[in-house]
Design a protein around this motif. Structure first.
Motif, short mmCIF file in Angstrom:
data_model
loop_
_atom_site.label_atom_id
_atom_site.label_comp_id
_atom_site.label_asym_id
_atom_site.label_seq_id
_atom_site.Cartn_x
_atom_site.Cartn_y
_atom_site.Cartn_z
N SER A 188 -5.74 6.95 1.89
CA SER A 188 -6.70 6.16 1.12
C SER A 188 -5.82 4.81 0.98
CB SER A 188 -6.73 6.78 -0.18
OG SER A 188 -7.70 6.37 -0.68
N TYR B 266 -12.71 -0.66 -0.85
CA TYR B 266 -13.66 -1.17 0.26
C TYR B 266 -15.09 -1.95 -0.60
CZ TYR B 266 -17.53 -0.43 3.39
OH TYR B 266 -18.78 -0.56 4.36
N LEU C 233 -14.39 7.52 4.96
CA LEU C 233 -14.22 7.49 3.61
C LEU C 233 -14.59 8.58 2.67
CD1 LEU C 233 -14.38 3.51 2.89
CD2 LEU C 233 -12.50 4.73 3.68
N TYR D 273 -6.47 2.80 4.53
CA TYR D 273 -7.73 2.20 4.70
C TYR D 273 -7.94 0.84 3.80
CZ TYR D 273 -9.79 5.11 8.01
OH TYR D 273 -10.27 5.77 9.39
N SER D 274 -7.33 1.03 2.51
CA SER D 274 -7.36 0.02 1.50
C SER D 274 -6.74 -1.43 1.99
CB SER D 274 -6.81 0.54 0.38
OG SER D 274 -7.46 1.42 -0.49
N GLU E 152 -12.48 10.71 0.40
CA GLU E 152 -12.81 10.83 -1.05
C GLU E 152 -12.56 12.23 -1.48
OE1 GLU E 152 -14.90 7.95 -3.39
OE2 GLU E 152 -16.62 9.54 -3.03
N TYR F 44 0.77 -1.05 -0.09
CA TYR F 44 0.07 -0.01 -0.11
C TYR F 44 0.94 1.28 -0.24
CZ TYR F 44 0.74 0.44 5.23
OH TYR F 44 1.43 0.52 6.28
N SER G 139 -9.29 5.69 -4.04
CA SER G 139 -8.95 4.29 -3.89
C SER G 139 -9.54 3.37 -2.83
CB SER G 139 -7.33 4.43 -4.01
OG SER G 139 -6.74 4.87 -4.98
N SER G 140 -9.57 4.13 -1.68
CA SER G 140 -9.92 3.57 -0.46
C SER G 140 -11.48 3.05 -0.73
CB SER G 140 -9.95 4.24 0.56
OG SER G 140 -10.62 5.66 0.45
N THR G 141 -12.21 4.02 -1.25
CA THR G 141 -13.69 3.40 -1.73
C THR G 141 -13.72 2.42 -2.70
OG1 THR G 141 -14.46 5.73 -1.38
CG2 THR G 141 -15.87 4.32 -2.90
N ASP H 225 -3.86 2.02 -3.99
CA ASP H 225 -3.51 3.52 -4.31
C ASP H 225 -2.22 3.81 -4.83
OD1 ASP H 225 -4.72 6.02 -3.64
OD2 ASP H 225 -2.97 6.29 -2.21
#
Length: 367
Positions: free
Chosen positions: A56, A160, A193, A59-60, A197, A50, A155-157, A103
């Motif tokens: 982001s 997820y 998130l 969290y990913s 974002e 990561y 990227s995190s969204t 990410d």
């Protein structure tokens, strides 16, 4: 042109490209190399890399960790930073089947070479328009490289939704449905998130997003899972409301400190008057307050009938730096900055100015 398995959503054409390694970040530390050696001995099938130190990406990584934990499938999670990026040979471990890039898409050719050497599947997530044009998938790796790109979501969204759906898909035959997050965690994390974002995509549409960003920044030192084994638990506990409260408190404190400089205001002839006049102040030794001081100066400058720009000047090393701020949407401060070798955005820009030139900009009239 054949791009293999590319999941791409991009409504606007990509902008200028980053240098080859600009978006790659990873630690090639002794601890990381030792973890890879151990993973190779254990024939660990999944590696998660990561982008460090990105929230982001962190969290990913959390979602990837939870996904594999629910499946009781061992995985190695490592930060990837520009300090000294991991090399392809570092990641070529025995038994590797899947490697995730979270990410970031990796250095040029990294993903393809890794896939070619190990025959593993590389799954990457990114949201930056600037990297879209740099995606190339060699013919012999087309089935093993999957890029999830969506410039309208962070990227995190993307990660997820991917890991949540993947978990439900793999658990669809079980009597008990297992979600990636508990209901309590889900509400808290999804709110965080949304703010991340908003920051990643530079929308600035959410209320208190600046306060959230300030509050969140204090957590950045926790994002290295190698030296902080509690990173996942800490990320799950982060609350947007608490961060906003903390950020607003800091904003009020900084504004109070900024006001102290406003009794030494003077008039500045931007570009010797070519770009109009505004209010300015010297803030030597306090560059971190330039945004707060500049915006207040912008409002006062407008009230005084001058251009709605605030000029904050301070010494930076042996140079004199001028920061321009504006609270007026119709004013572009960057036109001045660019004319003098600087840059920035319409509401915020800066440049280095020679002392003799700066003296030509000063007016004897003070407010």
């Amino acid at each position: 042109m054949k791009l293999g398995r590319l999941h791409l959503k991009c409504r606007r054409a990509p902008t200028s490209a980053f240098p080859a390694l600009a978006c790659t970040r990873g630690f090639r530390s002794n601890a990381a190399l030792e973890a890879l050696t151990k993973a190779s001995e254990n024939k660990t099938q999944n590696i998660v890399l990561y982008n460090y130190p990105s929230f982001s990406a962190a969290y990913s990584a959390l979602f990837a960790y939870l996904f594999h934990s629910h499946l009781q499938s061992p995985c190695l999670v490592l930060p990837f930073s520009a300090v000294e990026p991991l090399r392809v040979e570092d990641v070529c471990i025995d038994g590797l089947k899947t490697c995730y890039f979270l990410d970031f898409l990796g250095p040029r050719g990294f993903a393809a070479e890794l896939s070619r050497r190990t025959m593993c599947q590389v799954i990457a997530f990114d949201h930056r328009k600037s990297v879209v044009s740099k995606i190339t998938i060699p013919e012999d790796c087309s089935q093993n490289l999957i890029f999830h790109m969506d410039t309208e979501r962070s990227s995190s969204t993307i990660a997820y939704e991917y890991f949540s759906a993947k978990l439900l898909e793999m658990r669809s035959n079980d009597a008990e449905i297992i979600n990636l997050l508990s209901w309590k965690e889900q509400d808290r994390v999804e709110k965080v998130l949304k703010y991340i974002e908003d920051l990643d995509l530079r929308r600035g549409t959410l209320e208190d997003v600046k306060a959230f960003s300030i509050g969140l920044s204090e957590c950045r030192s926790h994002l290295n899972c190698i030296i902080n084994p509690h990173m996942y638990k800490q990320l799950l506990k982060i609350c947007a409301k608490d961060l906003i409260s903390k950020g607003n408190s800091q904003i009020r404190t900084r504004q109070e400190e900024a006001i102290k400089f406003l009794d030494r205001v003077f008039r500045v002839r931007l570009g010797r008057g070519f770009y109009g006049d505004c209010l300015g102040v010297r803030a030597d030794g306090n560059p971190s307050l330039s945004d707060e001081i500049g915006k207040e100066l912008s409002r006062r400058s407008s009230a005084a009938g001058l251009r709605p720009i605030g000029a904050v000047i301070y010494m930076q090393g042996k140079n004199l730096k001028m920061c321009l701020r504006s609270t007026d949407e119709g004013t572009d401060t960057s036109e001045v900055a660019k004319a003098y070798g600087g840059g920035g955005f319409p509401c915020s820009s800066s440049f280095i100015i020679r002392m003799d030139e700066y003296n030509e900009w000063l007016s004897v009239n003070t407010t």
